[in-house]
Design a protein around this motif. Structure first.
Motif, PDB file in Angstrom:
ATOM      1  N   THR A 244      52.501  43.625  31.629  1.00 46.55           N
ATOM      2  CA  THR A 244      51.207  43.097  32.016  1.00 46.55           C
ATOM      3  C   THR A 244      51.205  41.598  31.779  1.00 46.55           C
ATOM      4  O   THR A 244      51.453  41.147  30.679  1.00 46.55           O
ATOM      5  N   PRO A 245      50.953  40.842  32.814  1.00 45.27           N
ATOM      6  CA  PRO A 245      50.954  39.396  32.615  1.00 45.27           C
ATOM      7  C   PRO A 245      49.772  38.983  31.753  1.00 45.27           C
ATOM      8  O   PRO A 245      48.750  39.666  31.714  1.00 45.27           O
ATOM      9  N   ASP A 246      49.930  37.889  31.039  1.00 49.50           N
ATOM     10  CA  ASP A 246      48.822  37.403  30.212  1.00 49.50           C
ATOM     11  C   ASP A 246      47.686  36.941  31.110  1.00 49.50           C
ATOM     12  O   ASP A 246      47.896  36.213  32.072  1.00 49.50           O
ATOM     13  N   LEU A 247      46.500  37.384  30.759  1.00 54.79           N
ATOM     14  CA  LEU A 247      45.341  37.022  31.564  1.00 54.79           C
ATOM     15  C   LEU A 247      44.912  35.596  31.243  1.00 54.79           C
ATOM     16  O   LEU A 247      45.011  35.160  30.106  1.00 54.79           O
ATOM     17  N   PRO A 248      44.434  34.896  32.263  1.00 53.90           N
ATOM     18  CA  PRO A 248      43.812  33.594  31.960  1.00 53.90           C
ATOM     19  C   PRO A 248      42.502  33.837  31.207  1.00 53.90           C
ATOM     20  O   PRO A 248      41.943  34.922  31.295  1.00 53.90           O
ATOM     21  N   LYS A 249      42.023  32.821  30.493  1.00 55.93           N
ATOM     22  CA  LYS A 249      40.804  32.970  29.679  1.00 55.93           C
ATOM     23  C   LYS A 249      39.587  33.334  30.532  1.00 55.93           C
ATOM     24  O   LYS A 249      38.725  34.092  30.111  1.00 55.93           O
ATOM     25  N   HIS A 250      39.543  32.741  31.722  1.00 57.79           N
ATOM     26  CA  HIS A 250      38.478  33.065  32.668  1.00 57.79           C
ATOM     27  C   HIS A 250      39.105  33.529  33.950  1.00 57.79           C
ATOM     28  O   HIS A 250      40.131  33.004  34.343  1.00 57.79           O
ATOM     29  N   PHE A 251      38.512  34.505  34.591  1.00 55.52           N
ATOM     30  CA  PHE A 251      38.991  34.798  35.935  1.00 55.52           C
ATOM     31  C   PHE A 251      37.857  35.357  36.771  1.00 55.52           C
ATOM     32  O   PHE A 251      36.838  35.806  36.245  1.00 55.52           O
ATOM     33  N   GLN A 252      38.090  35.297  38.093  1.00 52.53           N
ATOM     34  CA  GLN A 252      37.059  35.773  39.004  1.00 52.53           C
ATOM     35  C   GLN A 252      37.697  36.740  39.990  1.00 52.53           C
ATOM     36  O   GLN A 252      38.802  36.516  40.460  1.00 52.53           O
ATOM     37  N   GLY A 253      37.027  37.851  40.264  1.00 49.68           N
ATOM     38  CA  GLY A 253      37.547  38.826  41.213  1.00 49.68           C
ATOM     39  C   GLY A 253      37.612  38.237  42.608  1.00 49.68           C
ATOM     40  O   GLY A 253      36.762  37.445  43.004  1.00 49.68           O
ATOM     41  N   LYS A 254      38.663  38.621  43.342  1.00 48.50           N
ATOM     42  CA  LYS A 254      38.880  38.040  44.661  1.00 48.50           C
ATOM     43  C   LYS A 254      37.864  38.560  45.683  1.00 48.50           C
ATOM     44  O   LYS A 254      37.455  37.844  46.581  1.00 48.50           O
ATOM     45  N   TRP A 255      37.443  39.809  45.546  1.00 46.34           N
ATOM     46  CA  TRP A 255      36.581  40.427  46.553  1.00 46.34           C
ATOM     47  C   TRP A 255      35.117  40.389  46.152  1.00 46.34           C
ATOM     48  O   TRP A 255      34.269  39.970  46.928  1.00 46.34           O
ATOM     49  N   ASN A 256      34.827  40.828  44.955  1.00 44.50           N
ATOM     50  CA  ASN A 256      33.420  40.938  44.549  1.00 44.50           C
ATOM     51  C   ASN A 256      32.920  39.691  43.836  1.00 44.50           C
ATOM     52  O   ASN A 256      31.741  39.592  43.501  1.00 44.50           O
ATOM     53  N   ARG A 257      33.816  38.756  43.597  1.00 43.78           N
ATOM     54  CA  ARG A 257      33.497  37.442  43.016  1.00 43.78           C
ATOM     55  C   ARG A 257      32.784  37.512  41.667  1.00 43.78           C
ATOM     56  O   ARG A 257      32.014  36.616  41.334  1.00 43.78           O
ATOM     57  N   ARG A 258      32.993  38.555  40.892  1.00 49.09           N
ATOM     58  CA  ARG A 258      32.383  38.564  39.565  1.00 49.09           C
ATOM     59  C   ARG A 258      33.268  37.766  38.614  1.00 49.09           C
ATOM     60  O   ARG A 258      34.494  37.847  38.710  1.00 49.09           O
ATOM     61  N   SER A 259      32.652  37.040  37.696  1.00 50.84           N
ATOM     62  CA  SER A 259      33.418  36.225  36.750  1.00 50.84           C
ATOM     63  C   SER A 259      33.529  36.917  35.409  1.00 50.84           C
ATOM     64  O   SER A 259      32.559  37.495  34.924  1.00 50.84           O
ATOM     65  N   TYR A 260      34.709  36.844  34.837  1.00 50.73           N
ATOM     66  CA  TYR A 260      34.939  37.464  33.542  1.00 50.73           C
ATOM     67  C   TYR A 260      35.468  36.442  32.560  1.00 50.73           C
ATOM     68  O   TYR A 260      36.263  35.576  32.910  1.00 50.73           O
ATOM     69  N   HIS A 261      35.042  36.600  31.325  1.00 48.74           N
ATOM     70  CA  HIS A 261      35.512  35.746  30.250  1.00 48.74           C
ATOM     71  C   HIS A 261      36.235  36.653  29.249  1.00 48.74           C
ATOM     72  O   HIS A 261      35.642  37.580  28.712  1.00 48.74           O
ATOM     73  N   VAL A 262      37.524  36.398  29.049  1.00 48.18           N
ATOM     74  CA  VAL A 262      38.316  37.300  28.203  1.00 48.18           C
ATOM     75  C   VAL A 262      38.075  37.014  26.723  1.00 48.18           C
ATOM     76  O   VAL A 262      38.197  35.874  26.281  1.00 48.18           O
ATOM     77  N   LEU A 263      37.722  38.054  25.956  1.00 46.29           N
ATOM     78  CA  LEU A 263      37.468  37.872  24.520  1.00 46.29           C
ATOM     79  C   LEU A 263      38.692  38.218  23.679  1.00 46.29           C
ATOM     80  O   LEU A 263      39.135  37.448  22.850  1.00 46.29           O
ATOM     81  N   ARG A 264      39.257  39.424  23.888  1.00 47.05           N
ATOM     82  CA  ARG A 264      40.477  39.794  23.169  1.00 47.05           C
ATOM     83  C   ARG A 264      41.103  41.040  23.774  1.00 47.05           C
ATOM     84  O   ARG A 264      40.475  41.719  24.583  1.00 47.05           O
ATOM     85  N   GLU A 265      42.347  41.306  23.332  1.00 42.13           N
ATOM     86  CA  GLU A 265      43.021  42.503  23.822  1.00 42.13           C
ATOM     87  C   GLU A 265      42.539  43.703  23.017  1.00 42.13           C
ATOM     88  O   GLU A 265      42.379  43.632  21.815  1.00 42.13           O
ATOM     89  N   LEU A 266      42.301  44.833  23.701  1.00 40.85           N
ATOM     90  CA  LEU A 266      41.845  46.036  22.987  1.00 40.85           C
ATOM     91  C   LEU A 266      42.975  47.021  22.751  1.00 40.85           C
ATOM     92  O   LEU A 266      43.015  47.719  21.744  1.00 40.85           O
ATOM     93  N   GLY A 267      43.899  47.106  23.693  1.00 37.67           N
ATOM     94  CA  GLY A 267      44.997  48.052  23.512  1.00 37.67           C
ATOM     95  C   GLY A 267      45.861  48.138  24.748  1.00 37.67           C
ATOM     96  O   GLY A 267      45.504  47.629  25.809  1.00 37.67           O
ATOM     97  N   ARG A 268      47.027  48.790  24.560  1.00 35.83           N
ATOM     98  CA  ARG A 268      47.946  48.965  25.682  1.00 35.83           C
ATOM     99  C   ARG A 268      48.178  50.425  25.977  1.00 35.83           C
ATOM    100  O   ARG A 268      48.416  51.213  25.075  1.00 35.83           O
ATOM    101  N   GLY A 269      48.074  50.785  27.249  1.00 36.40           N
ATOM    102  CA  GLY A 269      48.413  52.144  27.669  1.00 36.40           C
ATOM    103  C   GLY A 269      49.706  52.097  28.455  1.00 36.40           C
ATOM    104  O   GLY A 269      50.322  51.038  28.571  1.00 36.40           O
ATOM    105  N   ALA A 270      50.106  53.231  28.989  1.00 34.10           N
ATOM    106  CA  ALA A 270      51.357  53.282  29.741  1.00 34.10           C
ATOM    107  C   ALA A 270      51.230  52.542  31.074  1.00 34.10           C
ATOM    108  O   ALA A 270      52.200  52.030  31.603  1.00 34.10           O
TER     109      ALA A 270
END
Lengths: 253, 309
Positions: B7-33
């Motif tokens: 999984t590539p490291d997420l940028p601190k902020h990102f925006q969805g390409k289609w629905n244009r919602r903006s997200y602010h990353v707080l921390r990693e919660l866990g890894r699944g398969a």
């Protein structure tokens, strides 16, 4: 697409190859013939060296497959997961290609997520229903010895996983180095591996690890797969008479 | 390419390409398969976002989350909020956003609160599974790590839907410890019995604790080993009948198994005070109050269940 057969080679090893053709080149050769190569590195307490890790990654990349490095206890579930994921990937690529032909330039990535969710469902169903042939190649060089009981367990376990699929599945198991050749066929093509099958009996422990040549010989196993059924029967008989060893060596090389 | 940890490291902020919602990353919660889950904030609301390298796997999870949310019984897992793409290092990546469930992993919860919570939680879990089953899926990779006890109302929720499989197909993902085939008790075809087997093994594992469980793991596995543990455990022994039935695939539905466990649990809650005297030496108090809470919760659970079914 209905009758698609997916073909995979799964290499289980714990270190670097040191004999014969480069395993990366062999994997590229396999991919060229529509066979995906997956690799699992098995480690004990000791880490796999950087060189070994790199080789595993490169084989999988060249073979269009996936790789993972795990402890012996995790082997069985890793075998199943890697196989399934590689299958999904292959089907995804095929579907994507067909979509590109229909839609012009844009493939799946250009579809809105809602539509893509539906494609994902279809890919999943195709994966479940398609035929799958897997050759498992087990490294039996000296250092693998303590891990072989886990490998044996994983082989039997994998057979259960294959059996649980809706599509037809078959597997074959080879070990390298072989007695006289690079690869010995331990279990010829079968749709069910009995638990009693002993991988560890009659093994040649040796310092050489001919991963590349073993992959090349495994490719040949798939050609055998294409023979008419009458001939296939003959192969199977010979394999059994020959104590399940080297059924290929006289015919292929 | 490796199967995990890609999984590539997420940028601190990102925006969805289609629905244009903006997200602010707080921390990693866990890894699944299939990918990594991050805690994010979207317009001040906390959400969990799952991103994976293989878009198809992520989308299949979306598929399942969507179909179980068509009814009112959305308590099975987190609510799905958004599905979109983001670009990481020039590569498009699929992600989905879901409701953030605040709580604790089931095994950690039991470790903290005591093993008398185990039957209560398993009974709740079976109600969740029943809903999933009636939608035509099994959970597949059932294990304490994939079960969350919510902080506020102590309800059990399933997380990580990567193993969820259509009934009749081959189980997509499993963990050996809880896998029916690995215990030589059947194959890996997705049947209701597959989940119930895992639930029963989990009940044993959670009750005996980590050490005891580990020591039982050496050597070839068969359900006889589990029966030995049950026989030797005072807490498990009363539940031997439903547990054995689950090991042998005798329950047709999660609901059936739930009813039998519940019957034992009720009986135990009633007779525990007298028995306590003889077994008092081993345990340090607290059991009764715990059980009282447990039975209240169960009552609430049953009411909830009766309400929606």
């Amino acid at each position: 697409m209905k009758e698609a057969t997916l073909r995979q080679i799964l290499v289980v090893t714990d270190g670097c190859s040191n004999t014969g053709m480069s395993p990366v080149a062999a994997a590229a050769l396999a991919r060229e013939q529509g066979i995906t190569v997956n690799v699992i590195g098995v480690i004990d307490k000791s880490e796999m060296g950087e060189k070994g890790e790199r080789e595993i990654r490169e084989i999988a990349e060249a073979g269009g497959g996936l790789c993972d490095i795990v402890y012996p206890q995790q082997l069985a579930q890793t075998v199943q997961m890697l196989t399934r994921k590689a299958m999904t990937r292959t089907i995804h690529q095929v579907v994507n290609k067909e979509l590109k032909e229909i839609l012009g330039d844009s493939g799946i990535e250009e579809l809105a997520p809602d539509k893509r969710v539906q494609v994902a469902g279809m890919v999943d169903e195709l994966g479940e229903k398609s035929s799958l042939n897997v050759v498992m190649l087990v490294d039996t060089s000296g250092s693998m010895k303590p891990k072989l009981s886990a490998v044996q367990q994983a082989i039997h376990d994998f057979s259960i996983s294959l059996h649980s699929r809706s599509g037809k599945s078959r597997m074959a198991v080879g070990s390298f180095p072989g007695k006289h050749k690079y690869l010995d066929i331990r279990i010829p093509w079968t749709d069910k591996v009995e638990q009693a099958h002993q991988l560890t009996s009659d093994l040649t422990m040796s310092g050489i690890t001919p991963t590349g040549p073993a992959i090349v010989e495994a490719i040949a196993l798939f050609e055998q797969d294409k023979l008419p059924s009458s001939l296939q029967e003959r192969y199977r008989d010979e394999a059994e008479n020959d104590d399940m060893n080297g059924s290929l060596r006289d015919h292929v090389f | 390419m490796s199967s995990k940890a890609v999984t590539p490291d997420l940028p601190k902020h990102f925006q969805g390409k289609w629905n244009r919602r903006s997200y602010h990353v707080l921390r990693e919660l866990g890894r699944g398969a299939n990918g990594t889950v991050y805690l994010v904030s979207q317009d001040g609301v906390r959400r969990a976002v799952k991103v994976g390298a293989e878009g198809m796997d992520i989308l299949m999870e979306v598929n399942v989350l969507k179909s179980i949310q068509q009814g009112r019984d959305s308590k099975v897992g987190p609510l799905l909020c958004d599905v979109d793409d983001l670009v990481v290092n020039g590569k498009p990546c699929t992600f989905y956003a879901m409701e953030y469930l605040e709580g604790e992993q089931l095994d950690r919860y039991i470790q903290k609160e005591g093993e008398e919570w185990v039957p209560v939680m398993i009974v709740q879990l079976l109600a969740r599974l029943d809903v999933l089953h009636r939608h035509g899926y099994i959970f597949g990779d059932l294990k304490p790590e994939n079960i969350m006890v919510s902080r506020t109302d102590k309800t059990v929720r399933l997380i990580d839907f990567g193993g969820v499989t259509k009934l009749g197909n081959a189980v997509r993902q499993f963990t050996e410890e809880y896998d029916r085939a690995f215990w030589h008790a059947g194959d890996r075809r997705a049947e209701i019995g597959y989940d119930l087997f895992s639930a029963a093994v989990m009940m044993v594992r959670l009750t005996v604790g980590k050490e005891r469980w580990k020591s039982s793991q050496s050597g070839p596995r068969h359900t006889g080993l589990l029966c030995d543990i049950i026989r030797k455990s005072d807490s498990l022994y009363p539940y031997r009948v439903p547990l054995l039935k689950a090991f042998h695939g005798k329950f047709a539905t999660a609901q059936e198994m739930r009813a039998e466990l519940l019957a034992v649990l009720r009986e135990r809650t009633v007779e525990k005070p007298q028995k306590k005297a003889s077994a008092a030496a081993g345990k340090a108090g607290g059991g009764i109050s715990g059980l009282f809470v447990a039975s209240l919760l169960l009552l609430a659970g049953t009411l909830y269940y009766a309400w929606f079914m």
